[in-house]
Design an enzyme around this catalytic site. Structure first.
Site, PDB file in Angstrom:
ATOM      1  N   ASN A   7       0.878  -1.168   0.000  1.00  5.72           N
ATOM      2  CA  ASN A   7       0.000   0.000   0.000  1.00  5.72           C
ATOM      3  C   ASN A   7       0.920   1.224   0.000  1.00  5.72           C
ATOM      4  OD1 ASN A   7      -1.813   2.009   0.539  1.00  5.72           O
ATOM      5  ND2 ASN A   7      -2.663   1.075   2.391  1.00  5.72           N
ATOM      6  N   ARG A  91      -2.782  -2.107  -3.307  1.00  3.62           N
ATOM      7  CA  ARG A  91      -3.971  -1.317  -3.013  1.00  3.62           C
ATOM      8  C   ARG A  91      -3.965  -0.103  -3.946  1.00  3.62           C
ATOM      9  NH1 ARG A  91      -5.179   3.173   1.400  1.00  3.62           N
ATOM     10  NH2 ARG A  91      -7.412   3.282   1.054  1.00  3.62           N
ATOM     11  N   HIS A 180     -13.229   2.829   0.781  1.00  2.00           N
ATOM     12  CA  HIS A 180     -13.197   1.773   1.806  1.00  2.00           C
ATOM     13  C   HIS A 180     -13.889   0.491   1.308  1.00  2.00           C
ATOM     14  CE1 HIS A 180     -13.239   5.207   5.001  1.00  2.00           C
ATOM     15  NE2 HIS A 180     -12.000   4.783   4.846  1.00  2.00           N
ATOM     16  N   ARG A 241     -11.742  15.714   8.273  1.00  2.00           N
ATOM     17  CA  ARG A 241     -12.559  16.112   7.118  1.00  2.00           C
ATOM     18  C   ARG A 241     -13.961  16.516   7.568  1.00  2.00           C
ATOM     19  NH1 ARG A 241     -11.380  10.651   3.999  1.00  2.00           N
ATOM     20  NH2 ARG A 241      -9.238  10.555   4.713  1.00  2.00           N
ATOM     21  N   GLU A 385      -8.036  -5.092   5.658  1.00  3.49           N
ATOM     22  CA  GLU A 385      -7.975  -4.798   4.224  1.00  3.49           C
ATOM     23  C   GLU A 385      -6.826  -5.544   3.550  1.00  3.49           C
ATOM     24  OE1 GLU A 385      -9.246  -0.329   3.613  1.00  3.49           O
ATOM     25  OE2 GLU A 385      -8.612  -0.678   5.669  1.00  3.49           O
TER      26      GLU A 385
END
Ligand code: ADP
Length: 400
Positions: A7, A91, A180, A241, A385
């Site tokens: 990743n 990823r 996600h 965010r 993940e």
């Protein structure tokens, strides 16, 4: 079969080497501050102490080279040669409309990922750097791209389109993509297995709440709506965010505060959410502690955070006309008993009932936290993940 999952960020490579027979991680680590003379490399063989060193690493290729040297180290390594790595799972954040599932990387796939850079300018370029570095270092392995957006490609138009002039969609592909996806897919499959029913018979709401956060409605195994949009800025209030706001705020604040476009983008992405409201921290644990010590701003931020999360879950129950499983995952979802309790307490109208004792139990396993009377099963499902990426890569290797 051994599969390396990587990743890549702009200056980092996170890696895990899996042994697929038992789906165990053999070794993992992180290369940080790539592009500097003092890059930090961590390396940990499962069951052993983590090792850390600093080195000059100028680019992702050098970083990956060092990772492979560590994996093959005579004393502390776990493989004898590069050939033992059958596949590399990469990823990739944005697959645009090109990918509804994982793909073996070919020049067409690379080209499509490149075409999507405009939609994910911070993420796709380092993902591509990782792909080319890994292809150079491991030319005999099968390279597989696993996209954060792919799982949500099943969303119907009514969920993914913005009510803007339609030409913006046809001309620039402006639409909601969702993120996600690898996690939502993994945890919803785990949840279905836990309750012993096929995912194809279930209505699931998956709340992946970490620093970034998104809720997904999964009907009969497919994503039909999700709270993140064209970018990961839309939706819930997050660590830094803002999530949904009135878009008219953007030009207004630019004018009032004399900001540039990039400054307001940075404000909405990096200085809003929990951090923006508390002025203190983006970390849910720290904000919860501050609230418990009587910090009013922290209390307000958490109330806002919970309210938006609850509203989104409620909206998806309405959108699906029902719910069988509500699941929580990622840093906050897996660890914050307070957030789970508060969200669920205010969803009692839907027949959601939490067992306080079960909710307070800490475990790395999937667990049910609803009462036997609860109409809806409420689960905590630890996400993974990296394992999902390794599984996707294995599946494509097996098929090829
Ligand atoms: P990312 O989106 O970066 O992968 P994570 O899934 O690791 O993030 O989630 C990080 C968030 O999880 C942080 O806000 C952190 O405070 C929160 N978190 C971790 N443990 C706890 C805890 N025990 N209580 C509350 N929040 C927690």
């Amino acid at each position: 079969m051994k599969i390396l999952v990587i990743n890549c960020g702009s200056s980092s490579i996170k890696y895990e080497l899996f042994q697929m027979e038992d789906e165990m991680v053999i070794a993992k680590g992180l290369v940080e501050k790539i592009g500097t003379e003092s890059a930090i490399v961590t390396y940990q063989v499962t069951g052993k102490e983590e090792r850390m060193e600093t080195a000059e690493i100028l680019d992702h290729r050098e970083g990956l080279n060092l990772v492979l040297r560590l994996l093959m180290d005579e004393k502390e390594g776990v493989i004898k040669s590069k050939n033992e790595v059958t596949a590399v799972g990469h990823r990739v954040v944005h697959g645009g409309e090109y990918f509804s599932k994982s793909a073996i990387i070919t020049s067409e796939v690379r080209q499509a990922i490149r075409k999507t850079i405009d939609l994910a300018p911070l993420h796709n370029p380092p993902n591509l750097l990782g792909i080319s570095a890994a292809e150079q270092q491991l030319p005999d392995a099968t390279h597989v791209a696993v996209f954060d957006t792919a799982f949500h490609q099943t969303m119907p138009k009514r969920s993914f389109l913005y009510p803007l002039p339609y030409v913006l969609y046809t001309r620039h592909k402006i639409r909601r993509y969702g993120f996600h996806g690898t996690s939502h897919k993994y945890v919803s499959e785990k949840a279905a297995a836990f309750v012993g029913k096929p995912l194809s018979d279930l209505k699931v709401i998956s709340a992946h709440i970490g620093n970034g956060a998104s809720v997904t409605a999964i009907e009969n195994g497919i994503s039909t709506d999700t709270s993140m949009g064209m970018t990961p800025l839309e939706g819930l209030m997050m660590g830094t965010r803002c999530g949904d706001i009135d878009p008219a705020i953007v030009p207004y604040v630019i004018a009032k505060e004399d900001l540039t476009l990039s400054e307001i983008q940075s404000m909405m992405n990096k200085h809003s959410g929990l951090l923006g409201v508390t002025g203190m921290s983006s970390d849910m644990r720290e904000v919860t502690e501050a609230m418990e010590e009587g910090n009013e701003q922290a209390k307000l931020a958490i109330q806002m955070y919970l309210y938006k999360l609850r509203k989104t879950i409620g909206a998806y129950i309405a959108a699906m006309n029902g719910i069988d499983i509500l699941l929580f995952t990622a840093g906050v979802g897996e660890n914050s008993t307070y957030v789970r309790q508060e969200v669920c307490n205010n969803l009692s109208f839907f027949g959601i009932e939490i067992d306080t004792t079960q909710n307070n139990i800490r475990s790395k396993e999937v667990r049910e936290i609803s009462t036997p009377n609860s109409k809806v099963k409420v689960l905590v499902v630890p996400t993974n993940e990296e394992l999902m990426i390794a599984r996707e890569a294995k599946q494509l290797v097996d098929q090829s």
